[in-house]
Design an enzyme around this catalytic site. Structure first.
Site, short mmCIF file in Angstrom:
data_model
loop_
_atom_site.label_atom_id
_atom_site.label_comp_id
_atom_site.label_asym_id
_atom_site.label_seq_id
_atom_site.Cartn_x
_atom_site.Cartn_y
_atom_site.Cartn_z
N TYR A 142 46.90 46.04 -113.41
CA TYR A 142 47.99 46.88 -112.92
C TYR A 142 49.02 47.16 -114.02
O TYR A 142 49.69 48.18 -113.99
CB TYR A 142 48.72 46.20 -111.75
N LYS B 7 36.16 36.27 -112.07
CA LYS B 7 34.87 36.87 -112.43
C LYS B 7 34.54 36.35 -113.83
O LYS B 7 34.36 37.11 -114.79
CB LYS B 7 34.99 38.40 -112.36
N ASP C 61 32.96 38.45 -106.20
CA ASP C 61 31.98 39.11 -105.33
C ASP C 61 31.51 38.14 -104.24
O ASP C 61 31.39 38.49 -103.06
CB ASP C 61 30.80 39.69 -106.13
N ASP D 28 44.52 42.11 -104.28
CA ASP D 28 44.78 43.33 -103.51
C ASP D 28 43.59 43.64 -102.62
O ASP D 28 43.73 43.87 -101.41
CB ASP D 28 45.04 44.49 -104.49
N ASP E 123 43.07 43.03 -98.19
CA ASP E 123 42.77 44.10 -97.23
C ASP E 123 41.53 43.71 -96.43
O ASP E 123 41.46 43.90 -95.22
CB ASP E 123 42.50 45.44 -97.94
C1 IPM Z 1 49.67 46.51 -101.83
C2 IPM Z 1 49.44 47.98 -102.10
C3 IPM Z 1 49.92 48.31 -103.50
C4 IPM Z 1 49.10 47.49 -104.47
C5 IPM Z 1 49.87 49.80 -103.85
C6 IPM Z 1 50.62 50.65 -102.86
C7 IPM Z 1 50.35 50.05 -105.25
O1 IPM Z 1 48.10 48.32 -101.91
O2 IPM Z 1 50.84 46.08 -101.84
O3 IPM Z 1 48.71 45.79 -101.58
O4 IPM Z 1 48.00 47.90 -104.86
O5 IPM Z 1 49.57 46.44 -104.86
MN MN Z 2 46.86 46.68 -101.18
#
Ligand code: IPM
Ligand code: MN
Length: 354
Positions: free
Chosen positions: A142, A189, A221, A245, A249
């Site tokens: 990032y 990884k 993975d 990240d 999710d």
């Molecule tokens: C999160 C989001 C952010 C990230 C984006 C919006 C930049 O997905 O906070 O998880 O990737 O960190």
């Molecule tokens: Mn995210």
């Protein structure tokens, strides 16, 4: 106690969900006699539209002088579909993380019994699943060097980590594991990436300082697979920025909805509390988005920023009650769904009456 909060609602559903969280914060402050002071500031696409900067200096100043930041969400489709945009809302979030030194993002993954049927996984796999993902937040790909060469036809992003950055996040991971079930899974990884090999080297060097904690190493993975196959095997997971990240999710869906998971970002300056989901622009202004992730982020704010455990607990109890009584938004409702604002009112009212 004096609670001095900066509120950054951001884009999309941000303002609506933050409003519900603030209803609960006000109810808690009143009940426990805390003096609440708060101020709003611009961030994200709205800030670009108004002042041309997704994290303006005034917003940063407010965050720095506050005791905690409550954050909604940022992101707007008009930027997503324009890869040539030079200023993007997400840069605001990244700038905030960097400038506040928020190197640790704590994402707890907890299930609610009354929602287990909503999980895409079988009940017996998720029942009792409870782990924390600690995502490194100010390093990695990032923030590494990025750019174009060959007249723009080659693009690159670099993943860089220093020993010091890895050590401080692993230390936090061990501290969490010590207070929980004493297992730390380091996700990397290392079979491919040099930065991951440094993560593993640093972790192997620290392991013996925490003899009570079982350190486990897992390739990302494999971790992606195990999160859905054996979510109960995890206690504390620690990983670099982008892996964290993606994995969180993924982890969020096992609880039944992405709209349920809160997070705390901590580090050098003021901590930030925000839902893990995005700005959900399709739902903006419709009063349908699930406010629970943001309300639970407010609970984390009481617990982490102010060390007020009882205040956090009353919010958690109120959220659990709303779910048990099906006072929830359409993403998790059985039959009749409630509006975002109705869920917020119900939870705040539950707290006031308790
Ligand atoms: C999160 C989001 C952010 C990230 C984006 C919006 C930049 O997905 O906070 O998880 O990737 O960190
Ligand atoms: Mn995210």
């Amino acid at each position: 106690m004096k609670l001095n909060i900066a509120i950054l609602s951001g884009d999309g559903i941000g303002p609506e969900i933050v409003e519900q969280a603030m209803k609960t914060v006000k109810a808690v402050a009143k009940k426990f006699n805390h003096e609440l002071e708060y101020e709003y500031a611009l961030t994200g696409a709205v800030a670009i539209d108004k002042v041309g900067d997704p994290y303006p200096p005034e917003t940063h100043e407010l965050c720095m002088k506050s005791d905690a930041v409550l954050f909604g969400a940022i992101g707007d489709p008009k930027f997503d579909n324009n890869p040539k945009a030079t200023v993007r809302p997400e840069q605001g979030l990244l700038a905030m993380r960097k400038k506040l030194g928020l190197y640790a993002n704590i994402r707890p993954v907890e299930t609610f019994d009354s929602l287990l049927h909503r999980s895409p996984l079988r009940r017996e796999l998720v029942e009792g699943a409870d782990f924390v993902c600690i995502r490194e937040l100010t390093g990695g790909i990032y923030f590494g060097e990025k750019g174009r060469k060959d007249n723009g036809d080659t693009a690159f992003d670099t993943c860089t980590y220093t020993r010091a950055e890895i050590e401080r996040i692993l230390k936090l991971g061990y501290e969490f594991a010590a207070k929980r079930n004493k297992k730390l899974t380091v996700v990397d990884k290392a079979n491919v990436l040099e930065s991951s090999r440094l993560w593993r080297e640093v972790a192997q060097g620290m392991e013996q300082n925490y003899p009570d904690i079982k350190t486990e190493y897992m390739f990302v993975d494999n971790a992606a697979m195990q999160i859905i196959q054996w979510p109960k095997n995890f206690d504390v997971m620690v990983t670099e920025n982008m892996f964290g990240d993606i994995l969180t999710d993924e982890a969020s869906v096992i609880t039944g909805s992405l709209g349920l998971l809160p997070s705390a970002s901590m580090g050098i300056h003021t901590s930030v509390f925000e839902p893990i989901h995005g700005s959900y622009p399709q739902a903006a202004g419709k009063d349908i988005a699930n406010p629970i992730a943001t309300i639970l982020s407010a609970a984390m704010m009481f617990e982490y920023a102010f060390d007020l455990k009882e205040e956090g607990k009353i919010i958690r109890d109120a959220v659990a009650a709303s779910i048990a009584e099906n006072i929830v938004t359409e993403d998790i409702a059985e039959g009749q769904a409630f509006k975002t604002s109705e869920v917020g009112d119900w939870i705040a009212n539950y707290i006031s009456k308790k």
